[in-house]
Design a protein around this motif. Structure first.
Motif, PDB file in Angstrom:
ATOM      1  N   UNK A  93      41.631  60.398   4.198  1.00  0.00           N
ATOM      2  CA  UNK A  93      40.403  61.044   3.752  1.00  0.00           C
ATOM      3  C   UNK A  93      40.205  62.405   4.374  1.00  0.00           C
ATOM      4  N   UNK A  94      40.861  62.684   5.480  1.00  0.00           N
ATOM      5  CA  UNK A  94      40.664  63.967   6.141  1.00  0.00           C
ATOM      6  C   UNK A  94      41.508  65.072   5.510  1.00  0.00           C
ATOM      7  N   UNK A  95      42.371  64.731   4.579  1.00  0.00           N
ATOM      8  CA  UNK A  95      43.231  65.730   3.952  1.00  0.00           C
ATOM      9  C   UNK A  95      42.563  66.190   2.667  1.00  0.00           C
ATOM     10  N   UNK A  96      41.620  67.082   2.803  1.00  0.00           N
ATOM     11  CA  UNK A  96      40.851  67.508   1.644  1.00  0.00           C
ATOM     12  C   UNK A  96      41.675  68.402   0.733  1.00  0.00           C
TER      13      UNK A  96
ATOM     14  N   UNK B 176      24.986  55.160  -5.081  1.00  0.00           N
ATOM     15  CA  UNK B 176      24.844  54.913  -3.652  1.00  0.00           C
ATOM     16  C   UNK B 176      23.390  55.138  -3.255  1.00  0.00           C
ATOM     17  N   UNK B 177      22.859  54.238  -2.432  1.00  0.00           N
ATOM     18  CA  UNK B 177      21.485  54.352  -1.941  1.00  0.00           C
ATOM     19  C   UNK B 177      21.504  55.025  -0.573  1.00  0.00           C
ATOM     20  N   UNK B 178      20.621  55.998  -0.385  1.00  0.00           N
ATOM     21  CA  UNK B 178      20.518  56.720   0.879  1.00  0.00           C
ATOM     22  C   UNK B 178      19.111  57.291   0.982  1.00  0.00           C
ATOM     23  N   UNK B 179      18.742  57.825   2.140  1.00  0.00           N
ATOM     24  CA  UNK B 179      17.407  58.428   2.258  1.00  0.00           C
ATOM     25  C   UNK B 179      17.174  59.511   1.207  1.00  0.00           C
ATOM     26  N   UNK B 180      15.989  59.561   0.665  1.00  0.00           N
ATOM     27  CA  UNK B 180      15.642  60.573  -0.329  1.00  0.00           C
ATOM     28  C   UNK B 180      15.684  61.963   0.306  1.00  0.00           C
ATOM     29  N   UNK B 181      16.104  62.941  -0.486  1.00  0.00           N
ATOM     30  CA  UNK B 181      16.140  64.314  -0.012  1.00  0.00           C
ATOM     31  C   UNK B 181      17.385  64.696   0.742  1.00  0.00           C
ATOM     32  N   UNK B 182      18.370  63.805   0.795  1.00  0.00           N
ATOM     33  CA  UNK B 182      19.608  64.123   1.501  1.00  0.00           C
ATOM     34  C   UNK B 182      20.585  64.854   0.584  1.00  0.00           C
ATOM     35  N   UNK B 183      21.628  65.408   1.183  1.00  0.00           N
ATOM     36  CA  UNK B 183      22.678  66.114   0.463  1.00  0.00           C
ATOM     37  C   UNK B 183      23.759  65.135   0.034  1.00  0.00           C
ATOM     38  N   UNK B 184      24.236  65.306  -1.186  1.00  0.00           N
ATOM     39  CA  UNK B 184      25.302  64.453  -1.719  1.00  0.00           C
ATOM     40  C   UNK B 184      26.587  65.257  -1.848  1.00  0.00           C
ATOM     41  N   UNK B 185      27.618  64.832  -1.136  1.00  0.00           N
ATOM     42  CA  UNK B 185      28.958  65.399  -1.288  1.00  0.00           C
ATOM     43  C   UNK B 185      29.855  64.315  -1.867  1.00  0.00           C
ATOM     44  N   UNK B 186      30.384  64.527  -3.053  1.00  0.00           N
ATOM     45  CA  UNK B 186      31.268  63.556  -3.691  1.00  0.00           C
ATOM     46  C   UNK B 186      32.673  64.129  -3.753  1.00  0.00           C
ATOM     47  N   UNK B 187      33.659  63.302  -3.444  1.00  0.00           N
ATOM     48  CA  UNK B 187      35.043  63.758  -3.345  1.00  0.00           C
ATOM     49  C   UNK B 187      35.924  62.923  -4.261  1.00  0.00           C
ATOM     50  N   UNK B 188      36.793  63.599  -4.999  1.00  0.00           N
ATOM     51  CA  UNK B 188      37.785  62.944  -5.843  1.00  0.00           C
ATOM     52  C   UNK B 188      39.169  63.409  -5.419  1.00  0.00           C
ATOM     53  N   UNK B 189      40.043  62.466  -5.077  1.00  0.00           N
ATOM     54  CA  UNK B 189      41.408  62.795  -4.685  1.00  0.00           C
ATOM     55  C   UNK B 189      42.283  62.797  -5.933  1.00  0.00           C
TER      56      UNK B 189
ATOM     57  N   UNK C 169      24.115  62.840   3.425  1.00  0.00           N
ATOM     58  CA  UNK C 169      23.785  63.255   4.783  1.00  0.00           C
ATOM     59  C   UNK C 169      22.702  64.312   4.748  1.00  0.00           C
ATOM     60  N   UNK C 170      21.981  64.514   5.834  1.00  0.00           N
ATOM     61  CA  UNK C 170      21.002  65.605   5.878  1.00  0.00           C
ATOM     62  C   UNK C 170      21.695  66.942   6.085  1.00  0.00           C
ATOM     63  N   UNK C 171      20.991  68.019   5.738  1.00  0.00           N
ATOM     64  CA  UNK C 171      21.521  69.348   5.990  1.00  0.00           C
ATOM     65  C   UNK C 171      22.295  69.917   4.820  1.00  0.00           C
ATOM     66  N   UNK C 172      23.008  70.984   5.113  1.00  0.00           N
ATOM     67  CA  UNK C 172      23.733  71.723   4.085  1.00  0.00           C
ATOM     68  C   UNK C 172      24.965  70.964   3.618  1.00  0.00           C
ATOM     69  N   UNK C 173      25.452  71.264   2.404  1.00  0.00           N
ATOM     70  CA  UNK C 173      26.705  70.653   1.945  1.00  0.00           C
ATOM     71  C   UNK C 173      27.849  70.955   2.906  1.00  0.00           C
ATOM     72  N   UNK C 174      28.752  69.997   3.056  1.00  0.00           N
ATOM     73  CA  UNK C 174      29.906  70.163   3.932  1.00  0.00           C
ATOM     74  C   UNK C 174      31.089  70.673   3.126  1.00  0.00           C
ATOM     75  N   UNK C 175      31.774  71.677   3.651  1.00  0.00           N
ATOM     76  CA  UNK C 175      32.946  72.199   2.964  1.00  0.00           C
ATOM     77  C   UNK C 175      34.060  71.163   2.916  1.00  0.00           C
ATOM     78  N   UNK C 176      34.141  70.320   3.949  1.00  0.00           N
ATOM     79  CA  UNK C 176      35.156  69.269   4.048  1.00  0.00           C
ATOM     80  C   UNK C 176      34.470  67.986   4.496  1.00  0.00           C
ATOM     81  N   UNK C 177      33.749  67.300   3.603  1.00  0.00           N
ATOM     82  CA  UNK C 177      32.997  66.114   4.037  1.00  0.00           C
ATOM     83  C   UNK C 177      33.887  65.017   4.580  1.00  0.00           C
ATOM     84  N   UNK C 178      35.100  64.864   4.044  1.00  0.00           N
ATOM     85  CA  UNK C 178      35.981  63.810   4.519  1.00  0.00           C
ATOM     86  C   UNK C 178      36.463  64.060   5.940  1.00  0.00           C
ATOM     87  N   UNK C 179      36.402  65.296   6.401  1.00  0.00           N
ATOM     88  CA  UNK C 179      36.824  65.612   7.751  1.00  0.00           C
ATOM     89  C   UNK C 179      35.684  65.979   8.675  1.00  0.00           C
ATOM     90  N   UNK C 180      34.447  65.746   8.243  1.00  0.00           N
ATOM     91  CA  UNK C 180      33.272  66.121   9.021  1.00  0.00           C
ATOM     92  C   UNK C 180      32.681  64.911   9.725  1.00  0.00           C
TER      93      UNK C 180
END
Length: 275
Positions: free
Chosen positions: A10-13, A87-100, A111-122
């Motif tokens: 998963x860390x190999x984005x 997927x259920x998560x706290x309302x108002x969070x950021x969604x990063x979806x990854x397809x390999x 997760x809270x905060x800004x989108x992650x450039x590499x969510x699988x490695x964050x």
């Protein structure tokens, strides 16, 4: 959590397509439900992302019996090639979806905060993370066998690392042939090599499912601070995947209800406030 034998693929984005990021959700815009339907917060497409266009997600989805989505949470939906996962998560969070794209693996990170450039490695301090499709025959086994050793029983081979001694694995009841279900708990600030979501300042609970022999396997992890209603939200996150994921099709209504009740009890006990 990835399922590859090469040290957590998963860390190999570079092998993946980042499908979605930055869910535009009004804070607190959740839904309190014990039945009926819930609105879906779409994981929006990141402009310029390569790969096939994800497309639309349903405006709402049924809430499975036995799953309560608290008013502080929301149901998120991500469109992958050919299917949608929720997927259920706290309302108002950021969604990063990854397809390999190489093997068809499908994951999501809320997760809270800004989108992650590499969510699988964050490393997220707070996250609800799911592996909907691990991608590949061996990754199906490796996703589960580190926590469910029977998933790697001969003639299969388990390449997952040995689980941490601090990790608690609680088998859930099932009478379905070959179906393995487990609730997992990891203490705060403790790592679990088979659950990349663990290791932060919050306790982690997870659900791992595996249909032997060979899969499919799925996993969802939930690590939330006290301010995010961890018991109610993690019960909803884990229970929703159990009730709508690959394992649900193998369970009778009664067996699913029993597994959900046992899962709720585990999550409530493991995440109970500490003195």
């Amino acid at each position: 959590m990835g399922g590859a034998s090469d040290g957590r693929r998963v860390r190999v984005l570079a092998a993946a397509v980042l499908l979605a990021a930055g869910a535009a959700v009004v804070p607190g815009a959740g839904v309190a439900s014990a039945a009926g339907s819930a609105p879906v917060r779409a994981c929006p497409v990141r402009a310029g992302a390569p790969g096939p266009p994800p497309g639309a997600v349903p405006a709402s989805v049924p809430v499975p019996d036995g799953v309560d989505v608290p008013a502080t949470a929301a149901v998120y939906g991500a469109r992958y090639p050919g299917e949608v996962h929720f997927l259920v998560a706290p309302a108002g969070w950021t969604c990063d979806a990854v397809f390999f794209a190489g093997d068809g693996g499908q994951q999501a990170y809320l997760h809270p905060g800004a989108p992650a450039a590499d969510p699988a490695g964050t490393r997220f301090d707070a996250v609800v993370q799911a592996v909907f499709v691990s991608g590949g025959a061996q990754t199906e086994i490796d996703l589960a066998c580190g926590l469910l050793p029977a998933a790697g029983a001969a003639p299969a081979t388990c390449n997952a690392p040995q689980r941490s001694p601090a990790t608690l694995v609680h088998p859930l009841p099932t009478r379905a042939p070959g179906l393995l279900l487990a609730a997992v708990g990891v203490p705060a600030n403790a790592t679990e090599p088979n659950l990349p979501a663990a290791g932060g300042p919050n306790r982690t609970v997870a659900l791992v499912t595996f249909q032997s022999p060979g899969g499919p396997a799925q996993e969802v992890s939930c690590a939330l601070p006290a301010s995010a209603s961890p018991v109610a939200t993690c019960r909803a996150a884990l229970g929703h995947l159990l009730a709508t994921g690959a394992a649900a099709g193998q369970l009778t209504r009664a067996d699913l209800a029993a597994a959900l009740a046992d899962l709720d009890a585990f999550v409530g006990g493991y995440l109970a406030p500490q003195p």
